[in-house]
Motif scaffolding. Structure first.
Motif, PDB file in Angstrom:
ATOM      1  N   SER A  39       0.833  -1.200   0.000  1.00  0.00           N
ATOM      2  CA  SER A  39       0.000   0.000   0.000  1.00  0.00           C
ATOM      3  C   SER A  39       0.874   1.260   0.000  1.00  0.00           C
TER       4      SER A  39
ATOM      5  N   LEU B  65       3.214   4.302  -1.301  1.00  0.00           N
ATOM      6  CA  LEU B  65       3.112   5.164  -2.483  1.00  0.00           C
ATOM      7  C   LEU B  65       4.095   4.751  -3.572  1.00  0.00           C
TER       8      LEU B  65
ATOM      9  N   LYS C 201       2.731   1.711  -5.450  1.00  0.00           N
ATOM     10  CA  LYS C 201       1.601   2.080  -6.305  1.00  0.00           C
ATOM     11  C   LYS C 201       2.071   2.871  -7.532  1.00  0.00           C
ATOM     12  N   GLU C 202       3.086   3.698  -7.338  1.00  0.00           N
ATOM     13  CA  GLU C 202       3.637   4.451  -8.466  1.00  0.00           C
ATOM     14  C   GLU C 202       4.295   3.504  -9.469  1.00  0.00           C
TER      15      GLU C 202
ATOM     16  N   ARG D 194      -5.650  -0.867  -4.994  1.00  0.00           N
ATOM     17  CA  ARG D 194      -4.634  -0.321  -4.091  1.00  0.00           C
ATOM     18  C   ARG D 194      -4.425   1.182  -4.211  1.00  0.00           C
ATOM     19  N   GLY D 195      -4.786   1.767  -5.353  1.00  0.00           N
ATOM     20  CA  GLY D 195      -4.384   3.136  -5.653  1.00  0.00           C
ATOM     21  C   GLY D 195      -5.226   4.215  -5.017  1.00  0.00           C
ATOM     22  N   SER D 196      -4.795   5.439  -5.240  1.00  0.00           N
ATOM     23  CA  SER D 196      -5.533   6.613  -4.775  1.00  0.00           C
ATOM     24  C   SER D 196      -6.723   6.832  -5.707  1.00  0.00           C
ATOM     25  N   SER D 197      -7.578   7.783  -5.356  1.00  0.00           N
ATOM     26  CA  SER D 197      -8.767   8.010  -6.197  1.00  0.00           C
ATOM     27  C   SER D 197      -8.380   8.506  -7.588  1.00  0.00           C
ATOM     28  N   SER D 198      -7.323   9.324  -7.706  1.00  0.00           N
ATOM     29  CA  SER D 198      -6.921   9.798  -9.040  1.00  0.00           C
ATOM     30  C   SER D 198      -6.332   8.649  -9.863  1.00  0.00           C
TER      31      SER D 198
ATOM     32  N   ARG E  98      -7.185   5.563  -9.510  1.00  0.00           N
ATOM     33  CA  ARG E  98      -8.353   4.717  -9.808  1.00  0.00           C
ATOM     34  C   ARG E  98      -9.081   5.231 -11.044  1.00  0.00           C
TER      35      ARG E  98
ATOM     36  N   GLN F 137     -15.694  12.810  -8.700  1.00  0.00           N
ATOM     37  CA  GLN F 137     -14.461  13.561  -8.968  1.00  0.00           C
ATOM     38  C   GLN F 137     -14.291  13.721 -10.472  1.00  0.00           C
TER      39      GLN F 137
END
Length: 182
Positions: free
Chosen positions: A61, A63, A66-67, A95-99, A101, A135
């Motif tokens: 999880s 950053l 995920k990057e 796993r990613g952030s909303s952006s 996703r 969003q």
């Protein structure tokens, strides 16, 4: 004895050279992969990033992980390895952030259309519409418009493209397709 044990644990956790080397190696390799990606050497980026993602045994999880996962998935997409890219984008959604996703949903929608998987495309379209309602994102609005256009829902496509912001990188394409759909 208890204090010594705690100090020893902290030393191994935070000062262990092997841990620092492994963390630094990951950051260095991620940077190499990112440079290849940004220079549009997607094969080179995929090779570096695949090894990173496959051998990463830390907190998934984080950053950095995920990057690496995003750059790997998008590199695979660009070189045409759509099925594997799809699996990576699916993991990024989980796993990613909303952006991340939102971006992953756009790519997954494109992949489902390319692989002629209409049920999957419909699912991603519904998820993307829901994400855009929460969003707004110009890229996903553009992708949703393209999907509607391909399904010959021209009014829906134009409505989606009308919400793409003027300064967005996909604005000229949205404007063009909107005129063509008219």
């Amino acid at each position: 004895p208890e204090i010594e044990q705690r100090v020893s644990t902290l030393t191994r956790t935070y000062l262990d050279p092997a841990l620092r080397v492994r963390a630094n190696r990951f950051a260095v390799k991620l940077t190499e992969g990112r440079v290849k990606y940004l220079s549009e050497d997607y094969r080179g980026a995929a090779m570096i990033l695949l090894e990173l993602v496959e051998t990463y045994d830390q907190d998934k999880s984080s950053l950095l992980y995920k990057e690496a996962l995003f750059y790997l998935a998008d590199s695979l997409y660009h070189i045409g390895n759509l099925k594997t890219a799809g699996r990576m984008f699916e993991e990024l959604i989980n796993r990613g952030s909303s952006s991340a996703r939102v971006c992953a949903l756009g790519r997954l929608l494109e992949i489902a259309v390319s692989l002629k998987q209409p049920e999957l495309a419909s699912r991603y379209q519904a998820e993307a519409m829901s994400a855009v309602a929460r969003q707004p994102d110009p890229h996903i609005l553009y992708q949703l418009g393209k999907y509607s256009y391909e399904r010959e829902r021209f009014e829906e496509a134009q409505r989606l493209w009308a919400h793409v912001e003027r300064g967005a990188s996909v604005y000229p394409q949205a404007l063009y397709f909107s005129a063509v759909a008219d």
